[in-house]
Design an enzyme around this catalytic site. Structure first.
Site, PDB file in Angstrom:
ATOM      1  CB  SER A   1      -0.943   0.003   1.208  1.00  0.00           C
ATOM      2  OG  SER A   1      -0.208  -0.091   2.424  1.00  0.00           O
TER       3      SER A   1
ATOM      4  N   GLY B   1       2.524  -8.823   2.285  1.00  0.00           N
ATOM      5  CA  GLY B   1       1.784  -8.919   1.033  1.00  0.00           C
ATOM      6  C   GLY B   1       2.151 -10.120   0.197  1.00  0.00           C
TER       7      GLY B   1
ATOM      8  CE  LYS C   1      10.513  -5.455   1.446  1.00  0.00           C
ATOM      9  NZ  LYS C   1       9.228  -4.744   1.240  1.00  0.00           N
ATOM     10  N   GLY C   2       6.975  -8.804   3.599  1.00  0.00           N
ATOM     11  CA  GLY C   2       6.321  -9.991   3.081  1.00  0.00           C
ATOM     12  C   GLY C   2       4.903 -10.179   3.549  1.00  0.00           C
TER      13      GLY C   2
ATOM     14  CG  ASP D   1       9.006  -2.892  -1.331  1.00  0.00           C
ATOM     15  OD1 ASP D   1       7.822  -2.493  -1.247  1.00  0.00           O
ATOM     16  OD2 ASP D   1       9.317  -4.083  -1.506  1.00  0.00           O
ATOM     17  N   GLY D   2       8.095  -0.561   0.712  1.00  0.00           N
ATOM     18  CA  GLY D   2       7.654  -0.375   2.082  1.00  0.00           C
ATOM     19  C   GLY D   2       8.183  -1.485   2.975  1.00  0.00           C
TER      20      GLY D   2
ATOM     21  CD  GLU E   1       8.093  -7.194  -1.112  1.00  0.00           C
ATOM     22  OE1 GLU E   1       7.106  -6.459  -1.164  1.00  0.00           O
ATOM     23  OE2 GLU E   1       8.427  -7.817  -0.082  1.00  0.00           O
TER      24      GLU E   1
ATOM     25  CE  LYS F   1       3.083  -0.272   7.992  1.00  0.00           C
ATOM     26  NZ  LYS F   1       2.042  -1.296   8.150  1.00  0.00           N
TER      27      LYS F   1
END
Length: 287
Positions: free
Chosen positions: A76, A147, A144-145, A131-132, A153, A171
Site C-alpha cells: 500500500s 503482502g 517484509k512480506g 519499497d515499504g 522483493e 512501522k
C-alpha cells in the site's frame, strides 16, 4: 499532498508534545510512543494514506533520476512510489527510466501507467529500489512480506545500489517479531515437515508457525484454501511474543532449512528509511 492549515497546526502542536519528556511515562518504549503517535494522527484526521503518499512521492523525487533502472516495491505504501514514477514519466520530468516490479500486481499497476518494464534476466544491476516494510527496528533491519511478495522483493532489492524504505511511523519498533509475524515462503512438498523444522530452530524459539490461508496478499485468514504466492509456493507466518534477539542469525538459520525458499527478514539491506509521522517526514540513513 498539502495539508490544510488546521491540520498543519495540529501536527505542529503534536510535534511539540512528542518532544516533551513529560508527555509520555518514563517506562514508554519507542514502539509504544510510535503506536500512540499513529493513533493520534488518525484521531486528528490526518489520513494514513496521506502519509504513505508523502513518503512514496518523496522517495521518487529524491532518488529516481532519468536513465535509471528502478526496482518497484509491492504494497500500500509502495503503490504511491509506483504512481509517482508513472506521473513523472508522463509529464516528461523523468525520461528513459526502466523498472523491475516485485509482484504481479505491481507489474499490472506499472503497465497501466505506461512504465517500461524489464527483468533481472536482462538488467541485473539496479540504481535504486523503493519499497515499504511491515516492521523497522533501530538498526534498520526489516520485516517484509505481509503482502506475500518477499522472494521477488528480496531478489530485486538486493541487486540495487540503493534500497530506500518508505514507511509511516506505525512501522517502527524496538525489535522485530511481536509487532508483525515474520513471513517465510516454503515449497508445498512436505510443507508440514518444513514448518516443524522451522519451529525447532534455536533462533525461532517461542515462535508459532501458522500456514497462511486465503489470499496470499495479507496474513489474515480470509479463506479456506492454502495461500499461494506468485511463485506457486506456500507462506508461513511466524508469530512471536518477544522480540527476536538476533535477526541476522535467524535469517541465516532459516535459509539453511531445506524447503525454505526465502524469508521476510531483510537485514543490513536498507540504505535509508523515509518516515512519515506526526512531526512531518524524516529520513534515517544506515550507518
Amino acid at each position: 499532498m498539502r495539508l490544510t492549515a488546521g491540520a498543519s497546526i495540529l501536527l505542529a502542536s503534536s510535534a511539540h508534545a512528542f518532544t516533551n519528556p513529560a508527555f509520555f511515562p518514563r517506562t514508554a518504549t519507542f514502539a509504544s510512543t510510535s503506536s500512540y503517535t499513529s493513533a493520534l494522527i488518525l484521531k486528528m484526521g490526518v489520513d494514513q494514506d496521506e502519509l504513505k503518499k508523502q513518503v512514496g512521492y518523496k522517495a521518487v523525487d529524491d532518488y529516481v533520476k532519468s536513465g535509471m533502472v528502478v526496482g518497484l516495491g509491492t504494497g500500500s505504501t509502495a503503490y504511491y512510489a509506483v504512481e509517482r514514477v508513472g506521473e513523472k514519466l508522463k509529464s516528461g520530468e523523468l525520461k528513459d527510466v526502466l523498472a523491475i516490479p516485485t509482484s504481479i500486481r505491481t507489474k499490472e499497476q506499472a503497465e497501466s501507467l505506461g512504465i517500461p518494464l524489464v527483468t533481472l534476466d536482462t538488467h541485473s544491476k539496479l540504481d535504486v529500489a523503493i519499497d515499504g516494510a511491515d516492521g523497522v527496528d533501530p538498526e534498520l533491519n526489516l520485516t517484509k512480506g505481509g503482502g506475500g511478495a518477499l522472494f521477488r522483493e528480496k531478489i530485486v532489492e538486493i541487486c540495487a545500489d540503493k534500497f530506500i524504505v518508505i514507511v509511516d511511523e506505525s512501522k517502527l519498533c524496538d525489535g522485530l517479531g511481536p509487532g508483525f509475524p515474520i513471513p517465510v515462503e516454503i515449497l508445498p512438498f512436505c510443507h508440514e515437515h518444513t514448518m516443524r523444522v522451522i519451529g525447532e530452530l534455536p533462533s525461532c524459539k517461542g515462535c508459532k508457525p501458522v500456514l497462511r490461508m486465503g489470499s496470499s496478499t495479507n496474513n489474515q485468514v480470509d479463506g479456506d484454501e492454502i495461500a499461494i504466492s506468485d511463485n506457486g509456493n506456500y507462506l508461513v507466518d511466524l508469530h512471536f511474543e518477544d522480540p527476536i534477539k538476533d535477526p541476522a542469525k535467524m535469517a541465516q538459520e532459516l535459509k539453511n532449512v531445506v524447503g525454505v525458499v526465502e524469508h521476510g527478514l531483510f537485514c543490513g539491506m536498507s540504505t535509508a528509511v523515509i518516515i512519515a509521522g506526526a512531526d512531518g517526514i524524516s529520513v534515517k540513513e544506515a550507518k
